[in-house]
Design a protein around this motif. Sequence first.
Motif, PDB file in Angstrom:
ATOM      1  N   TYR A  35       0.843  -1.181   0.000  1.00 30.63           N
ATOM      2  CA  TYR A  35       0.000   0.000   0.000  1.00 30.63           C
ATOM      3  C   TYR A  35       0.889   1.247   0.000  1.00 30.63           C
ATOM      4  O   TYR A  35       2.029   1.217   0.452  1.00 30.63           O
ATOM      5  CB  TYR A  35      -0.852   0.072   1.282  1.00 30.63           C
ATOM      6  CG  TYR A  35      -1.872  -1.002   1.476  1.00 30.63           C
ATOM      7  CD1 TYR A  35      -1.540  -2.197   2.119  1.00 30.63           C
ATOM      8  CD2 TYR A  35      -3.186  -0.830   1.060  1.00 30.63           C
ATOM      9  CE1 TYR A  35      -2.488  -3.183   2.333  1.00 30.63           C
ATOM     10  CE2 TYR A  35      -4.145  -1.816   1.277  1.00 30.63           C
ATOM     11  CZ  TYR A  35      -3.778  -2.985   1.905  1.00 30.63           C
ATOM     12  OH  TYR A  35      -4.728  -3.951   2.109  1.00 30.63           O
ATOM     13  N   GLN A  37       0.466   5.327   1.482  1.00 32.51           N
ATOM     14  CA  GLN A  37      -0.371   6.174   2.327  1.00 32.51           C
ATOM     15  C   GLN A  37      -0.045   7.624   2.050  1.00 32.51           C
ATOM     16  O   GLN A  37       1.105   8.054   2.170  1.00 32.51           O
ATOM     17  CB  GLN A  37      -0.138   5.867   3.818  1.00 32.51           C
ATOM     18  CG  GLN A  37      -1.021   6.695   4.731  1.00 32.51           C
ATOM     19  CD  GLN A  37      -0.852   6.365   6.199  1.00 32.51           C
ATOM     20  OE1 GLN A  37       0.040   5.615   6.583  1.00 32.51           O
ATOM     21  NE2 GLN A  37      -1.717   6.898   7.022  1.00 32.51           N
ATOM     22  N   GLY A  40      -5.143  12.576   2.762  1.00 32.24           N
ATOM     23  CA  GLY A  40      -6.327  12.786   1.930  1.00 32.24           C
ATOM     24  C   GLY A  40      -6.719  11.592   1.087  1.00 32.24           C
ATOM     25  O   GLY A  40      -7.766  11.606   0.427  1.00 32.24           O
ATOM     26  N   HIS A  41      -5.878  10.552   1.105  1.00 29.40           N
ATOM     27  CA  HIS A  41      -6.181   9.353   0.309  1.00 29.40           C
ATOM     28  C   HIS A  41      -6.212   8.078   1.147  1.00 29.40           C
ATOM     29  O   HIS A  41      -6.657   7.043   0.668  1.00 29.40           O
ATOM     30  CB  HIS A  41      -5.154   9.185  -0.813  1.00 29.40           C
ATOM     31  CG  HIS A  41      -5.250  10.223  -1.875  1.00 29.40           C
ATOM     32  ND1 HIS A  41      -6.172  10.174  -2.904  1.00 29.40           N
ATOM     33  CD2 HIS A  41      -4.544  11.354  -2.069  1.00 29.40           C
ATOM     34  CE1 HIS A  41      -6.017  11.226  -3.682  1.00 29.40           C
ATOM     35  NE2 HIS A  41      -5.036  11.954  -3.202  1.00 29.40           N
ATOM     36  N   GLY A  42      -5.741   8.141   2.332  1.00 24.02           N
ATOM     37  CA  GLY A  42      -5.706   6.940   3.160  1.00 24.02           C
ATOM     38  C   GLY A  42      -4.709   5.928   2.626  1.00 24.02           C
ATOM     39  O   GLY A  42      -3.641   6.285   2.116  1.00 24.02           O
ATOM     40  N   LEU A  43      -5.072   4.658   2.710  1.00 24.34           N
ATOM     41  CA  LEU A  43      -4.217   3.565   2.247  1.00 24.34           C
ATOM     42  C   LEU A  43      -4.759   3.056   0.918  1.00 24.34           C
ATOM     43  O   LEU A  43      -5.924   2.676   0.820  1.00 24.34           O
ATOM     44  CB  LEU A  43      -4.221   2.423   3.274  1.00 24.34           C
ATOM     45  CG  LEU A  43      -3.527   2.720   4.598  1.00 24.34           C
ATOM     46  CD1 LEU A  43      -4.065   1.826   5.694  1.00 24.34           C
ATOM     47  CD2 LEU A  43      -2.029   2.530   4.451  1.00 24.34           C
ATOM     48  N   LEU A  45      -4.137   0.329  -2.324  1.00 23.93           N
ATOM     49  CA  LEU A  45      -3.489  -0.935  -2.659  1.00 23.93           C
ATOM     50  C   LEU A  45      -2.788  -0.853  -4.010  1.00 23.93           C
ATOM     51  O   LEU A  45      -3.420  -0.513  -5.019  1.00 23.93           O
ATOM     52  CB  LEU A  45      -4.528  -2.056  -2.661  1.00 23.93           C
ATOM     53  CG  LEU A  45      -4.032  -3.467  -2.931  1.00 23.93           C
ATOM     54  CD1 LEU A  45      -3.090  -3.923  -1.819  1.00 23.93           C
ATOM     55  CD2 LEU A  45      -5.207  -4.427  -3.056  1.00 23.93           C
ATOM     56  N   GLY A  58      -3.244  -4.180  -7.869  1.00 22.13           N
ATOM     57  CA  GLY A  58      -4.213  -3.594  -6.967  1.00 22.13           C
ATOM     58  C   GLY A  58      -4.957  -2.450  -7.637  1.00 22.13           C
ATOM     59  O   GLY A  58      -5.194  -2.471  -8.842  1.00 22.13           O
ATOM     60  N   ASP A  59      -5.281  -1.438  -6.873  1.00 27.27           N
ATOM     61  CA  ASP A  59      -6.082  -0.331  -7.392  1.00 27.27           C
ATOM     62  C   ASP A  59      -5.258   0.743  -8.091  1.00 27.27           C
ATOM     63  O   ASP A  59      -5.764   1.455  -8.950  1.00 27.27           O
ATOM     64  CB  ASP A  59      -6.876   0.303  -6.234  1.00 27.27           C
ATOM     65  CG  ASP A  59      -7.833  -0.682  -5.610  1.00 27.27           C
ATOM     66  OD1 ASP A  59      -7.959  -0.699  -4.370  1.00 27.27           O
ATOM     67  OD2 ASP A  59      -8.465  -1.457  -6.358  1.00 27.27           O
ATOM     68  N   PHE A  90       3.585   0.883   2.816  1.00 26.56           N
ATOM     69  CA  PHE A  90       3.384  -0.155   3.822  1.00 26.56           C
ATOM     70  C   PHE A  90       3.202  -1.508   3.157  1.00 26.56           C
ATOM     71  O   PHE A  90       2.473  -1.639   2.174  1.00 26.56           O
ATOM     72  CB  PHE A  90       2.149   0.135   4.673  1.00 26.56           C
ATOM     73  CG  PHE A  90       2.339   1.274   5.634  1.00 26.56           C
ATOM     74  CD1 PHE A  90       1.883   2.538   5.318  1.00 26.56           C
ATOM     75  CD2 PHE A  90       2.976   1.066   6.844  1.00 26.56           C
ATOM     76  CE1 PHE A  90       2.060   3.586   6.196  1.00 26.56           C
ATOM     77  CE2 PHE A  90       3.156   2.115   7.737  1.00 26.56           C
ATOM     78  CZ  PHE A  90       2.707   3.370   7.404  1.00 26.56           C
TER      79      PHE A  90
END
Lengths: 112, 114
Positions: A35, A37, A40-43, A45, A58-59, A90
């Motif tokens: 991931y 981080q 404003g976007h969080g985690l 993938l 992932g995304d 991460f």
Amino acid sequence: EAAVTQSPRNKVAVTGGKVTLSCNQTNNHNNMYWYRQDTGHGLRLIHYSYGAGSTEKGDIPDGYKASRPSQENFSLILELATPSQTSVYFCASGGQGQDTQYFGPGTRLLVL
Amino acid sequence: QQQVRQSSQSLTVWEGETAILNCSYENSAFDYFPWYQQFPGEGPALLIAIRSVSDKKEDGRFTIFFNKREKNLSLHIKDSQPGDSATYFCAAKFYGSSGNKLIFGIGTLLSVKP
């Protein structure tokens, strides 16, 4: 307790350079994840794997490659690093059929 | 498209108060919702989780309230302590053709003032 380690913990790279982030887990988990981080976007993938030799997109996979040479190790590769890839990365692992993901301490990457 | 939304990016409460962190989601197929807690300089760690067949999950001072019809949930931290100051991520499990994964919200930074 799951043990996931990442190296390096901090990295400064130049634009256009190659960067390899490494992750190791000692819990014999089949699943591993990368991931990033950002505020404003969080985690989000990037890539994940279900076992040695497998990688899945992932995304947000663009600009990243992944490698899973063994059950324990999962690497994230930036072939041509760009400043937009400056972030905290991460790695996480999880057992097959289990919902919990165990995260490593993170790698702070700065691309100049 | 943000499938898991956390309504506040930051929240400040006083020590001893109940902190309430809200989360909503879009996909009615989600059925597992974990909350992860992250302290500065560390990776996130699972705090508490709920499945969609339940409407409440309690673990000590931490409680999840879940409303399937409204597609929202909240994390209540009772008797907040300064040591609870952290970022809290709401997440949902997505079942896709290429595998299962977690979709995370953007996180809520909780500050508990003594």
